[in-house]
Design a protein around this motif. Structure first.
Motif, PDB file in Angstrom:
ATOM      1  N   PRO A 106       0.606  -1.153   0.076  1.00 53.01           N
ATOM      2  CA  PRO A 106       0.113  -0.044  -0.009  1.00 53.01           C
ATOM      3  C   PRO A 106       0.990   1.360   0.077  1.00 53.01           C
ATOM      4  O   PRO A 106       0.511   2.125  -0.795  1.00 53.01           O
ATOM      5  N   VAL A 107       1.920   1.499   0.797  1.00 56.11           N
ATOM      6  CA  VAL A 107       2.661   2.650   0.925  1.00 56.11           C
ATOM      7  C   VAL A 107       3.287   2.808  -0.434  1.00 56.11           C
ATOM      8  O   VAL A 107       3.525   3.925  -0.851  1.00 56.11           O
ATOM      9  N   PHE A 109       2.589   1.847  -3.436  1.00 54.50           N
ATOM     10  CA  PHE A 109       1.783   2.276  -4.135  1.00 54.50           C
ATOM     11  C   PHE A 109       1.267   3.823  -4.201  1.00 54.50           C
ATOM     12  O   PHE A 109       1.384   4.607  -5.005  1.00 54.50           O
ATOM     13  N   GLU A 110       1.170   3.979  -2.860  1.00 53.58           N
ATOM     14  CA  GLU A 110       0.714   5.508  -2.725  1.00 53.58           C
ATOM     15  C   GLU A 110       1.647   6.412  -3.140  1.00 53.58           C
ATOM     16  O   GLU A 110       1.533   7.505  -3.703  1.00 53.58           O
ATOM     17  N   VAL A 113       2.093   6.632  -6.892  1.00 53.39           N
ATOM     18  CA  VAL A 113       0.990   7.780  -7.421  1.00 53.39           C
ATOM     19  C   VAL A 113       1.290   9.186  -7.129  1.00 53.39           C
ATOM     20  O   VAL A 113       1.284  10.087  -7.848  1.00 53.39           O
ATOM     21  N   LEU A 114       1.584   9.412  -5.817  1.00 59.43           N
ATOM     22  CA  LEU A 114       1.885  10.828  -5.413  1.00 59.43           C
ATOM     23  C   LEU A 114       3.016  11.572  -6.271  1.00 59.43           C
ATOM     24  O   LEU A 114       2.947  12.568  -6.640  1.00 59.43           O
ATOM     25  N   ALA A 116       4.180  10.421  -9.163  1.00 60.70           N
ATOM     26  CA  ALA A 116       3.810  10.740 -10.637  1.00 60.70           C
ATOM     27  C   ALA A 116       2.865  11.945 -10.616  1.00 60.70           C
ATOM     28  O   ALA A 116       3.030  12.669 -11.610  1.00 60.70           O
ATOM     29  N   SER A 117       1.968  12.068  -9.853  1.00 61.16           N
ATOM     30  CA  SER A 117       0.859  13.097 -10.008  1.00 61.16           C
ATOM     31  C   SER A 117       1.418  14.520 -10.053  1.00 61.16           C
ATOM     32  O   SER A 117       1.148  15.211 -10.677  1.00 61.16           O
TER      33      SER A 117
ATOM     34  N   TRP B 181      -0.877   2.881   6.776  1.00 61.52           N
ATOM     35  CA  TRP B 181      -1.057   2.834   5.358  1.00 61.52           C
ATOM     36  C   TRP B 181      -2.275   3.749   5.187  1.00 61.52           C
ATOM     37  O   TRP B 181      -2.114   4.562   4.053  1.00 61.52           O
ATOM     38  N   ALA B 185      -2.431   6.940   2.543  1.00 65.06           N
ATOM     39  CA  ALA B 185      -3.309   6.872   1.532  1.00 65.06           C
ATOM     40  C   ALA B 185      -4.117   8.020   1.695  1.00 65.06           C
ATOM     41  O   ALA B 185      -4.550   8.736   0.433  1.00 65.06           O
ATOM     42  N   THR B 188      -1.928  10.916   0.463  1.00 65.12           N
ATOM     43  CA  THR B 188      -1.999  10.975  -1.220  1.00 65.12           C
ATOM     44  C   THR B 188      -3.265  11.443  -1.579  1.00 65.12           C
ATOM     45  O   THR B 188      -3.210  12.184  -2.799  1.00 65.12           O
ATOM     46  N   LEU B 248      -3.777   8.283 -13.142  1.00 67.29           N
ATOM     47  CA  LEU B 248      -3.295   7.738 -11.920  1.00 67.29           C
ATOM     48  C   LEU B 248      -4.286   8.118 -10.495  1.00 67.29           C
ATOM     49  O   LEU B 248      -4.250   7.118  -9.779  1.00 67.29           O
ATOM     50  N   PRO B 251      -6.815   4.309  -9.998  1.00 71.19           N
ATOM     51  CA  PRO B 251      -6.344   3.285  -9.270  1.00 71.19           C
ATOM     52  C   PRO B 251      -6.381   3.887  -7.813  1.00 71.19           C
ATOM     53  O   PRO B 251      -6.599   3.303  -6.740  1.00 71.19           O
ATOM     54  N   LEU B 252      -6.198   5.248  -7.711  1.00 71.35           N
ATOM     55  CA  LEU B 252      -6.060   5.903  -6.341  1.00 71.35           C
ATOM     56  C   LEU B 252      -7.303   5.613  -5.586  1.00 71.35           C
ATOM     57  O   LEU B 252      -7.479   5.356  -4.697  1.00 71.35           O
ATOM     58  N   SER B 255      -8.100   2.504  -4.431  1.00 67.66           N
ATOM     59  CA  SER B 255      -7.363   2.111  -3.222  1.00 67.66           C
ATOM     60  C   SER B 255      -7.705   2.772  -2.180  1.00 67.66           C
ATOM     61  O   SER B 255      -7.550   1.970  -0.962  1.00 67.66           O
ATOM     62  N   VAL B 259      -7.907   0.742   1.272  1.00 68.83           N
ATOM     63  CA  VAL B 259      -7.069   0.944   2.312  1.00 68.83           C
ATOM     64  C   VAL B 259      -7.808   1.210   3.859  1.00 68.83           C
ATOM     65  O   VAL B 259      -7.424   0.586   4.918  1.00 68.83           O
TER      66      VAL B 259
END
Lengths: 185, 490
Positions: A106-107, A109-110, A113-114, A116-117, B181, B185, B188, B248, B251-252, B255, B259
């Motif tokens: 999870p971390v 992935f976050e 995305v962070l 990249a965005s 997490w 999550a 972000t 992007l 999926p966020l 997710s 989470v």
């Protein structure tokens, strides 16, 4: 003088005109529109931006950062210098291995995305040369309607083929409703 | 050739007050009514923030919201000064209103990202009417959500322990915990939603800048529009960046609530420890989020005269999504029961019987009737397109979804394995006032947004109008225009 500006009243009008300006071989010219007119960038011959590549690498950086952060802080008894000396602290939780990757997803992935965005937005602005609060076009009264309902083609004075009288006549012949000189500020 | 002077075509005339909820084979229903010039769109949207005074109802709503925010402030101060004991929390019910509110508000946010990202990827053009304020709603909802875990930690002066910051004790957060997490999550999600929203706002802020009369407006809109000048070379990168952000954020958004559901699903408590939670939470989040969008859109389009941009078709579409996600939630409720029975696990079976028929039977009843039964009314088109009914139904869904989280959290904690450790939860006045205060905070932020920022994405709306097509031929101009615009076609 910064350049010459021609006003058009519809996407259809500027679409046809843009193709002719492109064929005339100008280099420092642009179209301005209140919304992205479909395919006008391709009509102008704009090269595809490399932004997606930059964003991909930013995302991968996030992935590695997330992995390194969790492996270091919870799994490794290492010292590292990150402006201050910091130490990893292996934490045993219910007998699981110190470096167990599933819980890290999870971390990771976050952070992917962070990064990249933020790069997608920041990179777009950087490649566009924005923020730039002062620009000769923004000082032009007629150009104010560019964010409302008018479409403009501009040819800059620094273009090697630029000749004021020729440019004005050329833009008029493309069906512009108004042609105007834009002064340097 | 000029469109502004071209006679209105038959098709355009049909746009006037037509029923755009009908689907006619072979033609697209118009998304913008009563308008066929780009300037009309600009004017309709900008006049809200350009008017010297807001409608009276705005001031009334703003005063009420501000009063509620001050109640929130008092409650939070009282909480900080005294401790989390001012809430009705106890052992075994250590999470109640606080986490219920957290999950509720995070869920509300999901509709905004779904509209802005997922519907964008699916090329659903109707999203342009509602995406701006749905995204704003997302951001304000996540602010309200972030408040609750923040004030719930007990010793707020140590809240920085949530983040991996080097400290004098050489201690780090524990990354195997779903609670951590969640920190990543939600933060972000907030950051990405804000960036996405702001990127969308830049061209519209430029429109407001170019129309601004007052000095303060010129400077403020000028600063935040970053000098945007509609260059097609800029638009090219802008469109690529927007597509990347949508890809992007997709999926966020799936997710984030997954989470959040891990907070429960990863724990060992019967009633929480289920694998269905991530998809079930996401469906519920979209369900409640769309209900909130309808709740906000109905009064906002009325009050600010945006009925031609946020049309009945938009509302009808949203009600269809509420119906679909409501059915998904209903399926999840029944599947939970089936699995509890099918698993044969004693405590699991008890947890679900207790949820429906135990001390919180009334909350469970509210949840099922609001989330599964009443949304079925949306099968009827007459109800889907009735403004008063959809407003009431959207409120009902909001209530139901709040109770869903309450039921999951409180009923599972109150009666777990050992009857000797059973308990219950009774909210105190601080619990209730804090919950209401969060609605005040949300309302205040949303009302400020409505008043000072473009509520509808003008640039995007213009791009979806038939007139925006570079090959559009105004009816009156006929073949002469066609010949002039595209020489190849003749």
């Amino acid at each position: 003088m910064w350049g010459v500006m021609a006003e058009f009243e519809s996407p259809a009008a500027i679409y046809g005109a843009a193709g002719k300006v492109r064929d005339a071989g100008y280099r420092f010219w642009d179209c301005h529109a209140p919304f992205p007119v479909h395919n006008l960038d391709r009509q102008m011959g704009v090269k595809r931006t490399i932004l997606p590549v930059v964003v991909f690498f930013a995302g991968m950086t996030g992935t590695m950062l997330g992995l390194a952060l969790q492996a270091f802080t919870n799994g490794l008894d290492w010292d590292a210098w990150l402006l201050v000396w910091v130490q990893g602290y292996p934490i045993l939780i219910s007998g699981k291995p110190l470096l167990s990757y599933p819980s890290m997803i999870p971390v990771i992935f976050e952070l992917t995305v962070l990064l990249a965005s933020l790069t997608a937005a920041g990179g777009m602005l950087a490649f566009n040369g924005l923020p730039r609060l002062s620009h000769p076009l923004l000082a032009n009264k007629r150009f104010l309607r560019c964010s409302d309902d008018r479409f403009f083609i501009t040819i800059e004075a620094r273009d090697p083929k630029f000749m004021r009288s020729k440019c004005e006549a050329f833009l008029k012949s493309l069906g512009a409703t108004a042609v105007e000189v834009v002064e340097e500020i | 050739m000029s469109q502004t002077t071209a006679p209105i075509s038959e098709r355009d005339r049909g746009f006037i007050d037509c029923d755009n909820t009908a689907d006619t084979p072979g033609s697209r229903s118009p998304l913008v009514l009563n308008m066929h010039r780009f300037h009309d769109v600009t004017h309709q949207v900008c006049r809200v923030s350009e008017a010297p005074k807001a409608p009276m109802a705005w001031y009334v709503a703003f005063a009420i919201s501000l009063a509620m925010v001050s109640v929130l402030g008092v409650c939070v101060l009282y909480l900080f000064a005294t401790g989390v004991g001012v809430w009705g929390l106890n052992n075994p019910v250590m999470w109640a209103f606080d986490i219920t509110n957290f999950v509720f508000w995070v869920g509300i946010g999901h509709a905004g990202t779904l509209i802005s990202a997922i519907l964008f990827l699916f090329r659903q053009k109707w999203r342009t009417g509602i995406n701006r304020f749905a995204e704003a709603m997302t951001i304000f909802a996540v602010i309200c959500a972030g408040l609750f875990p923040g004030i719930h930690v007990g010793r707020v002066w140590l809240v920085y322990w949530l983040f991996p910051i080097p400290n004098q004790m050489d201690l780090w957060p524990q990354f195997r915990s779903p609670l951590l997490w969640d920190v990543f999550a939600v933060s972000t999600y907030f950051t990405v939603s804000l960036v996405f929203w702001y990127v969308g706002l830049i061209p519209d802020l430029a429109t407001l800048r170019d129309r601004a009369k007052g000095r303060i407006q010129q400077i403020a809109y000028g600063f935040f529009s970053l000098g945007w000048r509609g260059s097609m070379r800029h638009w090219h990168r802008y469109e690529v960046a927007y597509l990347l952000l949508a890809a992007l954020a997709t999926p966020l958004v799936l997710s984030v609530h997954s989470v959040v559901s891990f907070d429960f699903a990863v724990s060992q408590l019967p009633g929480w420890h289920t694998t269905i939670f991530p998809p079930y939470f996401v469906a519920g989040a979209i369900f409640s989020g769309f209900a909130m969008v309808v709740t906000l859109a109905v009064p906002a389009r009325q009050l600010f005269g945006l009925k031609d941009l946020i049309t009945l078709r938009h509302l009808d579409n949203m009600n269809k999504i509420i119906l679909v996600t409501g059915c998904m939630v209903g399926y999840a409720y029944s599947m939970e029961f089936f699995i509890a029975w099918y698993s044969g696990a004693l405590y699991e079976k008890f947890a679900f019987m207790n949820r429906a028929f135990g001390q919180y039977w009334w909350a469970y009843l509210i949840m099922v009737s609001c989330n599964v039964i009443t949304p079925q009314l949306f099968w009827s088109k007459r109800i889907r397109t009735s403004i008063p009914l959809m407003f009431v139904l959207s409120l009902v869904v909001n209530i139901g979804m709040w109770f869903e989280r309450y039921v999951i959290i409180v009923s599972s904690l109150a009666n777990d394995f050992l009857p000797t450790s059973w308990g219950g939860f009774i909210p105190t006045w601080v619990d209730i006032a804090t919950m209401m205060g969060a609605f005040g905070l949300f309302g205040t932020l949303f009302l400020l947004f409505c008043r000072y920022l473009p509520m509808v994405a003008m640039a995007e709306i213009k791009g979806t109008m038939p007139e925006a097509d570079p090959h559009f031929i105004p009816h009156g101009a006929g073949h002469a225009a066609a010949a002039a615009h595209s020489p190849k076609s003749e």
